[in-house]
Structure formats: structure tokens, C-alpha cells
Scaffold this motif. Structure first.
Motif, PDB file in Angstrom:
ATOM      1  N   PHE A 148      46.255  19.430  64.358  1.00  0.00           N
ATOM      2  CA  PHE A 148      47.249  20.377  64.668  1.00  0.00           C
ATOM      3  C   PHE A 148      46.578  21.789  63.938  1.00  0.00           C
ATOM      4  N   VAL A 149      46.151  21.731  62.768  1.00  0.00           N
ATOM      5  CA  VAL A 149      45.801  23.063  62.248  1.00  0.00           C
ATOM      6  C   VAL A 149      44.561  23.638  63.065  1.00  0.00           C
ATOM      7  N   LEU A 150      43.594  22.779  63.445  1.00  0.00           N
ATOM      8  CA  LEU A 150      42.537  23.178  64.618  1.00  0.00           C
ATOM      9  C   LEU A 150      42.853  23.748  65.800  1.00  0.00           C
ATOM     10  N   HIS A 151      44.025  23.068  66.249  1.00  0.00           N
ATOM     11  CA  HIS A 151      44.653  23.691  67.476  1.00  0.00           C
ATOM     12  C   HIS A 151      45.119  25.038  67.250  1.00  0.00           C
ATOM     13  N   LEU A 152      45.838  25.427  65.960  1.00  0.00           N
ATOM     14  CA  LEU A 152      46.326  26.628  65.867  1.00  0.00           C
ATOM     15  C   LEU A 152      45.036  27.644  65.752  1.00  0.00           C
ATOM     16  N   SER A 153      44.011  27.234  64.752  1.00  0.00           N
ATOM     17  CA  SER A 153      43.009  27.988  64.552  1.00  0.00           C
ATOM     18  C   SER A 153      42.274  28.595  65.817  1.00  0.00           C
ATOM     19  N   VAL A 154      42.011  27.651  66.851  1.00  0.00           N
ATOM     20  CA  VAL A 154      41.420  27.926  68.330  1.00  0.00           C
ATOM     21  C   VAL A 154      42.469  28.756  68.715  1.00  0.00           C
ATOM     22  N   GLY A 155      43.493  28.634  68.838  1.00  0.00           N
ATOM     23  CA  GLY A 155      44.682  29.422  69.728  1.00  0.00           C
ATOM     24  C   GLY A 155      44.705  30.949  68.905  1.00  0.00           C
ATOM     25  N   ASP A 156      44.548  31.040  67.750  1.00  0.00           N
ATOM     26  CA  ASP A 156      44.645  32.245  67.344  1.00  0.00           C
ATOM     27  C   ASP A 156      43.339  33.032  67.902  1.00  0.00           C
ATOM     28  N   THR A 157      42.083  32.436  67.588  1.00  0.00           N
ATOM     29  CA  THR A 157      40.887  33.143  68.127  1.00  0.00           C
ATOM     30  C   THR A 157      40.937  33.349  69.585  1.00  0.00           C
ATOM     31  N   TRP A 158      41.510  32.537  70.366  1.00  0.00           N
ATOM     32  CA  TRP A 158      41.646  32.919  71.743  1.00  0.00           C
ATOM     33  C   TRP A 158      42.526  34.128  71.975  1.00  0.00           C
ATOM     34  N   ASN A 159      43.555  34.109  71.132  1.00  0.00           N
ATOM     35  CA  ASN A 159      44.410  35.395  71.472  1.00  0.00           C
ATOM     36  C   ASN A 159      43.667  36.597  71.170  1.00  0.00           C
ATOM     37  N   THR A 160      42.750  36.592  70.270  1.00  0.00           N
ATOM     38  CA  THR A 160      41.929  37.979  69.801  1.00  0.00           C
ATOM     39  C   THR A 160      41.247  38.261  71.099  1.00  0.00           C
ATOM     40  N   ILE A 161      40.666  37.192  71.706  1.00  0.00           N
ATOM     41  CA  ILE A 161      39.674  37.499  72.857  1.00  0.00           C
ATOM     42  C   ILE A 161      40.367  37.859  74.068  1.00  0.00           C
ATOM     43  N   THR A 162      41.706  37.268  74.206  1.00  0.00           N
ATOM     44  CA  THR A 162      42.199  37.699  75.598  1.00  0.00           C
ATOM     45  C   THR A 162      43.275  38.890  75.342  1.00  0.00           C
ATOM     46  N   ASN A 163      44.136  38.962  74.420  1.00  0.00           N
ATOM     47  CA  ASN A 163      45.158  40.107  74.146  1.00  0.00           C
ATOM     48  C   ASN A 163      44.616  41.301  73.361  1.00  0.00           C
ATOM     49  N   VAL A 164      43.558  41.109  72.473  1.00  0.00           N
ATOM     50  CA  VAL A 164      43.071  42.207  71.593  1.00  0.00           C
ATOM     51  C   VAL A 164      41.759  42.650  72.238  1.00  0.00           C
ATOM     52  N   GLU A 165      40.747  41.896  72.447  1.00  0.00           N
ATOM     53  CA  GLU A 165      39.529  42.408  72.930  1.00  0.00           C
ATOM     54  C   GLU A 165      39.676  42.634  74.491  1.00  0.00           C
ATOM     55  N   ASP A 166      40.836  41.851  75.154  1.00  0.00           N
ATOM     56  CA  ASP A 166      40.779  41.994  76.674  1.00  0.00           C
ATOM     57  C   ASP A 166      39.380  41.489  77.502  1.00  0.00           C
TER      58      ASP A 166
END
Length: 234
Positions: A148-166
Motif C-alpha cells: 500500500f505504501v508503494l502504491h501511495l508513493s507511485v501515485g504521488d509521483t504520477w500526480n507530479t507528472i500529470t498535475n504539476v509538470e503537465d
């Protein structure tokens, strides 16, 4: 009658090599994402290890330990990004509305105001499921909780890719990795306690929908390369 073009005419009619190859890949960005994910995972695991040591050091009762674990997972389910070294700002409703005006979206996409409600609901279910796993295994370092912790970590990085770096292109394989990680977490929760797997399952359902949504947006807006590259300034 067959007409043979001259060498010059033939070369002029070939597609340019650059157009075939696309923009060069930013290996530095990819390395940063991998490193950030690994560091976030390791930091959270170290924190959980410290919690367990503190429980033993202060001889906390089972009830007290469960209360603290529930509080921890409630926080993690909504704010795990505090452990990330990346900018993990979440998009506001105003930002999402602006993106919808500038970028094509599928007609079935939920309204911007629905996303906070959905994620809060998912966060509650994550907290309940993770607490059930802890109460069953009596350890924060069980394989299921680490998944579950791995899932959270992967999800947070994806958020950066998608919503911050667009990055629409890199977001596609990124969200697929998020989906793989949540499916793995649901599987391991179910193996530990079937009820915990069922409670976490809606998270996998929502991320499955997110996969379809991300791919749809990517296709509707030009289908840029599925890897990080340096975009030209407009």
C-alpha cells in the motif's frame, strides 16, 4: 509506364527523420521520478518502523496502538505527499476548470467539484482497510501494508507528472503503474483479510476509471510521446 524519380526527388519526398523519432527523451526527468518514488517509499517505511519501536518503547496498549495507526493511515491516505521530495501540489477546482477550457476533455468526465469528494471517500476506505490489516497482522511492516505504501508513493509521483509538470504523454504509462500498484495492494490486502481487500477494492475501480480518462485526454489532445521530453516555450 513506370517513372523512376531521381535521387534528389526521392529524398525530398521522404518524411524527415526528426518527425519519425520525435523529441529527445529527458532521461534526467525519468531518473528523478524513479529516485523520488524510491525515497518516498523508504522514508515512509522508516517512519512506520519508528512507530513500531515507539509502541514497544512506551509499552502502549493494543487500543492505543490501533488508535495511532488509524490516525496515521487517515493522514497518509490524503497527505502521503508530504514524504515526497517532488512538488506534489494538487490541482484546485479553479485550475481544473481552466484546463478544461484550454484542453479537450471527454464528455463523460466527472465535474471538477466531484474529484475532492471522490478522493476523500477513497481516503476513508483506505484508512479502514489498512487499519483492518494492521489489527490482523499486528505489525505496520506486513507485506500488504508495504504494498500500500508503494502504491501511495507511485501515485504521488504520477500526480507530479500529470498535475504539476503537465506531461500528458508520460502520464499514460504513469497512471498504468499506479493501477498495477493498487491492484497488487488490493490482492495482498485480500490475502491478509478478505474484508480488507473488499474495502480497498473501490480504490482500484476508481483508478481504472482514471486510466481510461487519462488515455482519452491524451488521445483528444494530440497524443504526444509517452515519455518525458522538453517542451518548447510558447
Amino acid at each position: 509506364m513506370v517513372v523512376v524519380a531521381s535521387g534528389t526527388e526521392y529524398l525530398d519526398n521522404l518524411p524527415s527523420r526528426a518527425s519519425k523519432e520525435g523529441p529527445p527523451m529527458q532521461w534526467g526527468a525519468l531518473g528523478t521520478w524513479i529516485l523520488a518514488t524510491a525515497l518516498q517509499f523508504a522514508t515512509i517505511v522508516a517512519f512506520m518502523y519508528g512507530m513500531e519501536k515507539a509502541f514497544l518503547r512506551f509499552n502502549l496498549s493494543k487500543q492505543a496502538s490501533i488508535f495511532l495507526v488509524r490516525a496515521f493511515f487517515a493522514f497518509m491516505s490524503l497527505r502521503s505527499r508530504v514524504f515526497s521530495i517532488l512538488d506534489n501540489s494538487r490541482p484546485t477546482v479553479a485550475m481544473e476548470d481552466r484546463k478544461r477550457r484550454l484542453r479537450k476533455r471527454p464528455s463523460w468526465m466527472p465535474p471538477a467539484k466531484a474529484f475532492p469528494v471522490i478522493w476523500i471517500s477513497i481516503g476513508v476506505l483506505r484508512t479502514i482497510a489498512s487499519s483492518l490489516v494492521y489489527e490482523t497482522t499486528n505489525t505496520l511492516l506486513s507485506p500488504a501494508l508495504l504494498a500500500f505504501v508503494l502504491h501511495l508513493s507511485v501515485g504521488d509521483t504520477w500526480n507530479t507528472i500529470t498535475n504539476v509538470e503537465d506531461r500528458q504523454g508520460a502520464s499514460v504509462p504513469g497512471v498504468f503503474l499506479v493501477w498495477l500498484s493498487v491492484v497488487n495492494a488490493v490482492r495482498m490486502y485480500a490475502q491478509t483479510l478478505p474484508l480488507a481487500g473488499k474495502v480497498l477494492a473501490p480504490s482500484a475501480v476508481w483508478i481504472t476509471i482514471a486510466n481510461v480518462l487519462v488515455i482519452s485526454i491524451w488521445r483528444l489532445n494530440g497524443a504526444e510521446p509517452l515519455y518525458p521530453f522538453k517542451k518548447r516555450r510558447e
